[in-house]
Design an enzyme around this catalytic site. Structure first.
Site, PDB file in Angstrom:
ATOM      1  N   LYS A  29     -54.011 -20.668  18.981  1.00 39.56           N
ATOM      2  CA  LYS A  29     -54.867 -19.869  19.857  1.00 39.56           C
ATOM      3  C   LYS A  29     -56.026 -19.261  19.072  1.00 39.56           C
ATOM      4  CE  LYS A  29     -53.019 -17.597  23.204  1.00 39.56           C
ATOM      5  NZ  LYS A  29     -52.093 -16.696  23.856  1.00 39.56           N
ATOM      6  N   ARG A  98     -51.875 -10.753  21.336  1.00 37.80           N
ATOM      7  CA  ARG A  98     -51.280 -12.018  21.778  1.00 37.80           C
ATOM      8  C   ARG A  98     -50.760 -12.819  20.609  1.00 37.80           C
ATOM      9  NH1 ARG A  98     -53.567 -13.605  26.910  1.00 37.80           N
ATOM     10  NH2 ARG A  98     -54.985 -12.005  27.600  1.00 37.80           N
ATOM     11  N   GLY A 107     -44.908 -19.296  26.398  1.00 35.24           N
ATOM     12  CA  GLY A 107     -44.078 -18.206  26.907  1.00 35.24           C
ATOM     13  C   GLY A 107     -42.932 -17.789  26.000  1.00 35.24           C
ATOM     14  N   MET A 109     -43.066 -16.400  22.907  1.00 36.14           N
ATOM     15  CA  MET A 109     -43.271 -15.179  22.135  1.00 36.14           C
ATOM     16  C   MET A 109     -43.989 -14.142  22.995  1.00 36.14           C
ATOM     17  SD  MET A 109     -43.979 -16.712  18.390  1.00 36.14           S
ATOM     18  CE  MET A 109     -45.252 -17.755  19.011  1.00 36.14           C
ATOM     19  N   ARG A 343     -56.969 -25.337  24.236  1.00 32.30           N
ATOM     20  CA  ARG A 343     -56.245 -26.139  23.257  1.00 32.30           C
ATOM     21  C   ARG A 343     -56.177 -27.561  23.778  1.00 32.30           C
ATOM     22  NH1 ARG A 343     -50.664 -23.283  25.030  1.00 32.30           N
ATOM     23  NH2 ARG A 343     -50.811 -24.100  27.120  1.00 32.30           N
ATOM     24  N   HIS A 459     -44.308 -21.705  34.312  1.00 29.13           N
ATOM     25  CA  HIS A 459     -43.440 -21.843  33.137  1.00 29.13           C
ATOM     26  C   HIS A 459     -42.573 -23.089  33.241  1.00 29.13           C
ATOM     27  CE1 HIS A 459     -39.674 -21.078  30.934  1.00 29.13           C
ATOM     28  NE2 HIS A 459     -40.513 -20.663  30.002  1.00 29.13           N
ATOM     29  N   SER A 786     -29.729 -55.693   4.270  1.00 29.18           N
ATOM     30  CA  SER A 786     -30.025 -54.952   5.492  1.00 29.18           C
ATOM     31  C   SER A 786     -29.301 -53.609   5.388  1.00 29.18           C
ATOM     32  CB  SER A 786     -29.554 -55.740   6.713  1.00 29.18           C
ATOM     33  OG  SER A 786     -29.812 -54.985   7.867  1.00 29.18           O
ATOM     34  N   CYS A 854     -30.683 -52.026   9.941  1.00 26.84           N
ATOM     35  CA  CYS A 854     -30.123 -52.332  11.263  1.00 26.84           C
ATOM     36  C   CYS A 854     -29.237 -51.212  11.799  1.00 26.84           C
ATOM     37  CB  CYS A 854     -29.364 -53.656  11.222  1.00 26.84           C
ATOM     38  SG  CYS A 854     -27.970 -53.638  10.099  1.00 26.84           S
ATOM     39  N   TYR A 874     -38.507 -55.362   7.766  1.00 28.76           N
ATOM     40  CA  TYR A 874     -38.291 -55.248   9.214  1.00 28.76           C
ATOM     41  C   TYR A 874     -37.345 -54.101   9.539  1.00 28.76           C
ATOM     42  CZ  TYR A 874     -33.742 -57.571   8.569  1.00 28.76           C
ATOM     43  OH  TYR A 874     -32.471 -57.873   8.179  1.00 28.76           O
TER      44      TYR A 874
HETATM   45  C1  PEP Z   1     -24.424 -49.441  10.014  1.00 32.94           C
HETATM   46  O1  PEP Z   1     -23.437 -49.031   9.432  1.00 32.94           O
HETATM   47  O2  PEP Z   1     -25.526 -48.887   9.988  1.00 32.94           O
HETATM   48  C2  PEP Z   1     -24.336 -50.670  10.825  1.00 32.94           C
HETATM   49  C3  PEP Z   1     -25.405 -51.191  11.363  1.00 32.94           C
HETATM   50  O3  PEP Z   1     -23.114 -51.173  11.049  1.00 32.94           O
HETATM   51  P1  PEP Z   1     -22.065 -50.561  12.087  1.00 32.94           P
HETATM   52  O4  PEP Z   1     -22.761 -49.526  12.876  1.00 32.94           O
HETATM   53  O5  PEP Z   1     -21.601 -51.706  12.890  1.00 32.94           O
HETATM   54  O6  PEP Z   1     -21.029 -50.021  11.157  1.00 32.94           O
END
Ligand code: PEP
Ligand code: MG
Length: 902
Positions: A29, A98, A107, A109, A343, A459, A786, A854, A874
């Site tokens: 502000k 303010r 709202g 604070m 803002r 609000h 991975s 993963c 990836y």
């Molecule tokens: C993990 O452990 O992140 C994984 C992808 O395998 P899971 O979740 O199947 O143990």
């Protein structure tokens, strides 16, 4: 920091000294008031006390040295500029105090208005306002009320109650019907309430009022609701708030005065045009609290054309200057327009995309900047379903579509009940006349919020939009009776627990549960809506921004999928391969019996027979997936969970056997099963016989899977397709484990693949901390890594992934040990460090080693940025998160400065 300890450290900035880039120091502000002042816009003069002063106050419990003197100097300058003195009995300067933190916390604070009024100056104010006693006494009662509540913790209801009493004595519901005498009487009543709760008279010294108000604003940074809001919005706890001391201007001086809130574009849809609410003869908090119903801003053109025109030209100027949607609070005092705040405005997810696209078209921003203006959380919201409506459903009320989405749930009337039912896993709709900051807990717990009063800037609306929660506000056909736990609408009564459905886009309210339909954005991703041809601004904007993100990102996005259907859907969502095909579900269902035979095999040849029966089934599973992912890499993970998961539960089995024995039945088979289950019982199965350990203990199990993968790939290739299998070994902690599996797998692959041209990579999960720390060795035997961040988080922290989130994370979040569950967003410092070490040492040992992730974190926006920074190739995530990961990977690639796009 050393400078903070000296008297000459600057804690107070005049509005003319700041600018919009000083948000850290002056709060949002204050920085924007300064920016507007410097643009020459009509901002009431004032000054800002810095967040550093607040931090120092909160750390020590007292104002830092030098602050009081600087406030005095700035106050005197302000008095000179205005030609008035604070609280002067004849012609008082009044100020508002303010809060204003770096990130907007609507709202949460405190604010105190009309500071400087006392028993004498109220008379001076009346005289200056043209003998307007009513106005002066109304201002004074507001000061006592706000000051009492905020600074001295007098319960707000006491003031409300006193006000209600005066109104009912007058036979009215409207504050405006009270006259000066009523209000004078109310001031007396308020003062008595003040004395009763504080043991002292209401302070008459203007400077004391000011100092106490400033202190209360500092302290409101740590008010419970502010703490809760910060946690929800992931705002750091140590920023502190700035305090703005601003000359009061009055919107409640009569019909030629008023106050309003405006947006430069529709914050709901992104549509261009003037958008806002106006309330004549009122002060700002009346609008935000939704206490009286406002009129659309366009009405102002009729009421006060010159202020309206000036406002429009200021809005255009601000948009061009900020290159974004701005929201504005303004007051008109007797025909003179004043800007109280601006803002960059909060907006819905849809509006964020639409506006980013428009601003590119208008030449105000480029496409990289457009990408910066949206985020994965917003995209995820747009992928929520909406109501599927047909003639059966008739809306019983229509309010304002304040925050889009569709929500059904049991009606509750209090925040506490919302929290209770949500904890039981129920979906609830919080119904209130209007919400206030104390309802925050309930709003977080609820699926949707329905109010009978208030506009899009109330609000409820502002907070719900910020949270991405469905909200319908101002549905005034609904008559809410909170104490009786019911509302009535269209002659029907809805009581607590009854189900209603609300549509936050159209504002419609339905009784009962309405089925939902998928979002257009999902339809676009699935290919059933063509962005080039559809006349839908949202779909076009999403398409444009996603295309840019795809062009910019360095990370590839794969999916976690273990069925052909999931693989196909993820591919439509843009997945560029499968990063994790979990094979365990393939051992369930009607295959359970085979698996039982495999596990329990005693007689020679029994295990081999079970494996031989499983082989063609597995081959068919993989063939389907390879076909769906034709041409793209597919990482198949060998079976991971503990084997007892495939057997009946121990207790149940023991009971069955005991009962059967009692009846004298033949239980030989069940007893053998029970013995096996007992043998395999583990205290800590997640740390027991699973993953590669299983593969090394059960002969032929991994070999069967490897053969099925290789044979499936060959079959797909022979049928003219392209299969790119990658075999992944789970839970490896030592290179020797991987080497053993690899040696056996390579033999099978060589035998199966022959001259088919199929190439099979062999790699490993990095999910045991030891694997991360010996990645250099492990890389010798792996063509890819991975990161299994679920297990890596579990084992890195020593947190059982199945137990801890419910057991004690709430306390860790409360204490700020972490701001978000490390299972949700990657712990950069700890688990992230393991990933960095493994990535660096793995690549040093094997240049070009392919690196992916993963675990669940693969679809988490912040984590995607981290994986980009670490240089992974990836991320892999669930199909629905694929677009989110694509977008965030693009954002990570263009956001080299790490700036915050909150
Ligand atoms: C993990 O452990 O992140 C994984 C992808 O395998 P899971 O979740 O199947 O143990
Ligand atoms: Mg794992």
């Amino acid at each position: 920091m050393a400078a903070q300890e000296t008297d000459d450290h600057k804690y107070v900035y005049d509005f003319s000294e700041g600018n919009k880039d000083l948000k850290d120091l002056l709060g949002g502000k204050g920085a924007n008031l300064a920016e507007m002042t410097n643009l020459g816009l009509p901002v009431p003069p004032g000054f800002t006390i810095t967040t550093e002063a607040c931090q120092a106050y909160l750390a020590t419990g007292r104002e830092p040295d030098g602050l009081a003197g600087q406030i005095e100097a700035h106050l005197q300058a302000l008095e000179r500029e205005m030609g008035k003195r604070l609280g002067d009995p004849g012609d008082p300067l009044l100020v508002s105090v303010r809060s204003g933190a770096k990130f907007s916390m609507p709202g949460m604070m405190e604010t105190v208005l009309n500071v400087g009024l006392n028993d004498q100056s109220v008379v001076g104010l009346a005289a200056q306002a043209g003998q307007n006693d009513r106005f002066a006494w109304d201002s004074y009662r507001r000061l006592i009320q706000m000051f009492g509540k905020t600074v001295c913790e007098v319960p707000g209801e006491e003031f409300e109650h006193a006000l209600d009493e005066v109104k009912s004595a007058r036979g009215t519901q409207n504050d405006l019907d009270l006259d000066a005498d009523d209000l004078r009487g109310l001031v007396d009543a308020y003062k008595k309430i003040f004395v009763k709760h504080t043991g002292r008279e209401f302070p008459q010294q203007p400077r004391e009022q000011l100092d106490l108000a400033i202190r209360a604003v500092f302290e409101s940074w740590n008010a419970e609701r502010a703490v809760l809001y910060r946690r929800q919005e992931r705002i750091p706890a140590d920023l502190g708030t700035a305090v703005n001391v601003v000359t009061m201007v009055f919107g409640n001086l009569g019909p030629d005065s008023g106050t309003g809130v405006a947006f430069t574009r529709d914050p709901g849809s992104g549509a261009q045009g003037i958008y806002g609410d106006y309330l004549a003869n009122a002060q700002g908090e009346d609008v935000v609290a939704g206490i009286r119903n406002t009129v659309p801003l366009q009405e102002l053109e009729r009421l006060d054309k010159s202020s309206y025109d000036e406002l429009l030209s200021i809005m255009a100027r601000l948009e061009e200057h900020y290159r974004d949607l701005c929201d504005i609070e303004f007051t008109i005092e007797r025909g003179k327009l004043w800007m109280l705040q601006t803002r960059v405005g909060k907006r819905t997810a849809a509006a964020a995309f639409v506006i980013a696209g428009q601003l590119v078209d208008e030449g105000l921003i480029d496409e990289d900047e457009a990408l910066h203006r949206v985020n994965g959380a917003q995209l995820a919201q747009l992928m929520f379903p909406r109501f599927e409506l047909d003639h059966e459903f008739e809306a019983v009320a229509t309010g304002i579509g304040a925050s889009p989405g569709a929500a059904s749930g049991a009606v509750v009337f209090t925040s506490a009940r919302a929290v209770e039912l949500a904890a039981e896993g129920k979906s609830v709709i919080l119904v209130r006349r209007e919400t206030n900051p104390d309802d925050l807990n309930g709003m977080i717990a609820a699926q949707g919020i329905l109010t009978s009063r208030g506009g899009k800037t109330s609000h409820a609306a502002v907070v719900a939009r910020g949270m991405g929660k469905t909200c319908v506000s101002g549905a005034d056909e609904i008559d809410v009776n909170v104490p009786a736990k019911r509302f009535t609408v269209a002659g029907r009564t809805v009581t607590e627990g009854d189900v209603v459905s609300i549509d936050g886009t159209t504002g419609k309210v339905y009784l009962g549960e309405v089925p939902v339909m998928p979002s257009e954005v999902v339809q676009y991703f699935e290919g059933s809506l063509d962005a080039e041809h559809v006349d839908n601004p949202l779909v076009r904007a999403v398409h444009r921004i996603m295309t840019h993100a795809d062009g910019k990102r360095r990370l590839t996005v794969r999916t976690n999928a273990d069925t052909g259907a999931d693989a196909a859907r993820a591919r439509r969502f843009g997945a560029e391969g499968i990063g994790l095909c979990r094979t365990e579900h393939m051992f369930l269902g009607d295959r359970r019996e085979l698996v039982e035979r495999l596990i329990l095999a005693r007689a020679p040849g029994e295990r081999e027979a079970a494996l031989a029966a499983l082989l063609p089934l597995q081959r068919a599973d993989f063939e389907e997936i390879f076909r769906e992912m034709d041409g793209l890499p597919v990482t198949v993970r060998l079976i991971d969970p503990p084997l007892h998961e495939f057997l009946p539960p121990l207790e149940q089995l023991a009971v069955n056997v005991a009962v059967a024995q009692e009846r004298g039945e033949d239980v030989a088979k069940e007893e053998a099963l029970l013995a096996a289950v007992r043998r395999m019982h583990e205290e800590n199965p997640m740390l027991g016989l699973r993953g590669v350990r299983l593969g090394l203990v059960i002969p032929g199990l991994f070999a069967m899977q490897v053969r099925a993968i290789a044979e499936a790939a060959v079959a797909v290739v022979r049928a003219g397709g392209v299969a790119r299998p990658e075999i992944m070994v789970p839970l490896v902690g030592a290179v020797q484990e991987l080497e053993t599996v690899r040696a056996e797998a390579e033999k099978i692959i060589a035998e199966v693949v022959g001259d088919s041209g199929v190439e099979v990579l062999i790699g490993t999960m990095i999910e045991v901390p030891r694997a991360a720390l010996t990645a250099g060795q492990i890389a010798e035997a792996a063509e890819f890594f991975s990161f299994g961040t679920n297990d890596l988080t579990q084992m890195g922290w020593g947190f059982s992934r199945d137990d801890v989130e419910g057991a004690f994370f709430w306390r860790y979040l409360e204490l700020g040990i972490f701001g978000i569950s490390p299972f949700e967003s990657i712990d950069r410092d700890g688990v992230g460090r393991l990933i960095r070490i493994a990535a660096e040492e793995g690549r040093a040992a094997r240049p070009g080693l392919k690196l992916g992730i993963c675990g669940e974190h693969g679809g988490d926006p912040d984590s995607v940025h981290f994986f980009h920074e670490v240089g992974l190739d990836y991320v892999s995530c669930s199909p629905f998160r694929v677009p989110v990961a694509r977008l965030e990977a693009g954002r990570a690639a263009v956001e080299t400065d790490g700036s915050d796009s909150r």
